[in-house]
Write a protein that holds these residues in place. Structure first.
Motif, PDB file in Angstrom:
ATOM      1  N   PHE A 128      96.489   4.463   1.756  1.00 31.25           N
ATOM      2  CA  PHE A 128      95.046   4.190   1.806  1.00 31.25           C
ATOM      3  C   PHE A 128      94.248   5.311   2.473  1.00 31.25           C
ATOM      4  N   HIS A 129      94.799   6.519   2.512  1.00 28.55           N
ATOM      5  CA  HIS A 129      94.028   7.613   3.116  1.00 28.55           C
ATOM      6  C   HIS A 129      94.354   8.918   2.390  1.00 28.55           C
ATOM      7  N   ILE A 130      93.577   9.169   1.346  1.00 28.64           N
ATOM      8  CA  ILE A 130      93.789  10.342   0.492  1.00 28.64           C
ATOM      9  C   ILE A 130      92.445  11.047   0.326  1.00 28.64           C
ATOM     10  N   HIS A 131      92.458  12.360   0.425  1.00 31.35           N
ATOM     11  CA  HIS A 131      91.225  13.140   0.225  1.00 31.35           C
ATOM     12  C   HIS A 131      91.251  13.834  -1.129  1.00 31.35           C
ATOM     13  N   SER A 132      90.144  13.755  -1.845  1.00 33.12           N
ATOM     14  CA  SER A 132      90.004  14.552  -3.070  1.00 33.12           C
ATOM     15  C   SER A 132      89.412  15.914  -2.674  1.00 33.12           C
ATOM     16  N   SER A 141      98.789   8.549   4.750  1.00 32.49           N
ATOM     17  CA  SER A 141      99.151   9.966   4.862  1.00 32.49           C
ATOM     18  C   SER A 141      98.015  10.858   5.358  1.00 32.49           C
ATOM     19  N   ASP A 142      96.753  10.473   5.080  1.00 26.73           N
ATOM     20  CA  ASP A 142      95.622  11.383   5.302  1.00 26.73           C
ATOM     21  C   ASP A 142      95.905  12.709   4.580  1.00 26.73           C
ATOM     22  N   CYS A 143      96.363  12.601   3.335  1.00 26.11           N
ATOM     23  CA  CYS A 143      96.799  13.827   2.650  1.00 26.11           C
ATOM     24  C   CYS A 143      95.616  14.614   2.110  1.00 26.11           C
ATOM     25  N   HIS A 144      95.750  15.918   2.231  1.00 27.52           N
ATOM     26  CA  HIS A 144      94.763  16.863   1.705  1.00 27.52           C
ATOM     27  C   HIS A 144      95.388  17.720   0.619  1.00 27.52           C
ATOM     28  N   ARG A 145      96.683  17.484   0.341  1.00 28.29           N
ATOM     29  CA  ARG A 145      97.359  18.126  -0.789  1.00 28.29           C
ATOM     30  C   ARG A 145      98.356  17.138  -1.367  1.00 28.29           C
ATOM     31  N   ILE A 181      85.610   5.493   1.878  1.00 28.74           N
ATOM     32  CA  ILE A 181      84.964   6.658   2.508  1.00 28.74           C
ATOM     33  C   ILE A 181      85.504   6.745   3.932  1.00 28.74           C
ATOM     34  N   GLU A 182      85.750   7.962   4.395  1.00 25.60           N
ATOM     35  CA  GLU A 182      86.091   8.156   5.806  1.00 25.60           C
ATOM     36  C   GLU A 182      84.827   8.675   6.502  1.00 25.60           C
ATOM     37  N   VAL A 183      84.215   7.815   7.286  1.00 19.56           N
ATOM     38  CA  VAL A 183      82.944   8.155   7.923  1.00 19.56           C
ATOM     39  C   VAL A 183      83.219   8.686   9.328  1.00 19.56           C
ATOM     40  N   ASP A 191      87.118  10.211   1.004  1.00 20.82           N
ATOM     41  CA  ASP A 191      86.612  11.539   1.347  1.00 20.82           C
ATOM     42  C   ASP A 191      85.717  11.461   2.581  1.00 20.82           C
ATOM     43  N   HIS A 192      85.538  12.604   3.208  1.00 23.79           N
ATOM     44  CA  HIS A 192      84.692  12.668   4.386  1.00 23.79           C
ATOM     45  C   HIS A 192      83.228  12.398   3.995  1.00 23.79           C
ATOM     46  N   ASN A 193      82.697  11.307   4.498  1.00 28.06           N
ATOM     47  CA  ASN A 193      81.256  11.015   4.426  1.00 28.06           C
ATOM     48  C   ASN A 193      80.669  11.032   3.016  1.00 28.06           C
TER      49      ASN A 193
HETATM   50 ZN   LIG Z   1      91.098  11.904   6.460  1.00 32.99          ZN
END
Ligand SMILES: [Zn+2]
Ligand SMILES: [Zn+2]
Length: 238
Positions: free
Chosen positions: A7-11, A205-209, A67-69, A42-44
Motif C-alpha cells: 500500500f505504499h508505491i510511488h509513480s 515498501s515505499d518503493c520508488h523503483r 496520496i502521501e500527504v 504519490d507525494h501530495n
Molecule cells: Zn512514500
C-alpha cells in the motif's frame, strides 16, 4: 480471505521515483510479485491515479487510490480513498495548501503525468516534494470527510515520520493502524515499541523503483477485495 498487498508505491509523478514507475509497469510488477492489491501514494498529488485505475481495471489486481500527504510538521500521512474521484478531490485540497514553488527538475527530478498507455501527457510544475501547511489532524479529518482513511506512514523511519517528529502518536488522533517499512528492521521496530503494542501494522515498501516493490508476503483478511473493504479494515470497522 487473505489478500496480499503493498500500500505504499510511488509513480514517476513523485520526483524522487524512477522514470520506470509508469502505470503499466507498476501494475504488471505487482502481478509478477503475486500481489492482490496495491495503493499508489504519490507525494501530495493524485494526478496519475486515473491512469493507474484504468490500467488495473481489466487485471486481477485492486488499485486503491491514495496520496502521501506531508504535514506542516513534516510528517508523512498515507491517505486511501474508495474511488479516484475522492482521491482527486483530496489532491486538489492538498494542492491548495502547498507553497507556490515550481519544481526544479535538475535538483528534485521530473514529475511525470501519464495516460493509461504510459504515454507522457504532461509534467506537474508545482513542486510536490515539500510540506503542506496542513496539520496531521486536518489531513486525517479531510481524508475521513472524503469517505477515505488515513494512517501514519513508515513510523519506524528517522525522518518524515510521526515518531521521529513528535516522539509519540498524538492523542488527538484516533488510529488503530500504523505503517511500518517492509524490512527486517521495520518488523523489529514494530515488535519493540511498547506504545505500538495495541496497534495493527501495515507493512509496505515505499518503493520508488520497481525492484523494491513488496513480494507476496504481507496480507490482510478481508471479507471481499474492494477499496471500501480495505478502508473499513484500516478504520477498524470490520
Ligand atoms: Zn512514500
Ligand atoms: Zn514518506
Amino acid at each position: 480471505m487473505n489478500y496480499y498487498y503493498d500500500f505504499h508505491i510511488h509513480s514517476a509523478l513523485s520526483p524522487c521515483a524512477e522514470e520506470e514507475m509508469t502505470p503499466n509497469n507498476i501494475v504488471n510488477m505487482a502481478l509478477v510479485n503475486g500481489l492482490d492489491m496495491i495503493a499508489v501514494t504519490d507525494h501530495n498529488s493524485a494526478k496519475n491515479l486515473r491512469a493507474l485505475w484504468q490500467c488495473a481495471a481489466d487485471k486481477p489486481l485492486l488499485l486503491v487510490p491514495g496520496i502521501e500527504v506531508e504535514s506542516l510538521e513534516e510528517v508523512h500521512v498515507s491517505c486511501l480513498f474508495p474511488r479516484v474521484e475522492e482521491a482527486e478531490e483530496m489532491g486538489r485540497f492538498v494542492g491548495e495548501h502547498l507553497p507556490a514553488m515550481k519544481n526544479k527538475e535538475e535538483i528534485f527530478g521530473p514529475q511525470y503525468i501519464f495516460d493509461e498507455e504510459d504515454h507522457l501527457v504532461g509534467k506537474e510544475e508545482q513542486l510536490l516534494l515539500v510540506s503542506t501547511d496542513l496539520t496531521v489532524e486536518t489531513i486525517f479529518s479531510a481524508a475521513l470527510d472524503l469517505s477515505g482513511c488515513a494512517y501514519f506512514s513508515h513510523v519506524d523511519r528517522d525522518s518524515y515520520s510521526i515518531l521521529s517528529a513528535l516522539g509519540t502518536l498524538p492523542p488527538s488522533i484516533e488510529t488503530s493502524v500504523v505503517e511500518v517499512s517492509d524490512t527486517p528492521w521495520g518488523r523489529q521496530f514494530a515488535r519493540q515499541r511498547k506504545d505500538l503494542a495495541e496497534k495493527r501494522f501495515l507493512y509496505s515498501s515505499d518503493c520508488h523503483r520497481l525492484a523494491d516493490m513488496s513480494q507476496k508476503k504481507n496480507c490482510i483478511d478481508l471479507p471481499e477485495i474492494t477499496t471500501r473493504s480495505v478502508i473499513n479494515w484500516i478504520k477498524d470497522m470490520r
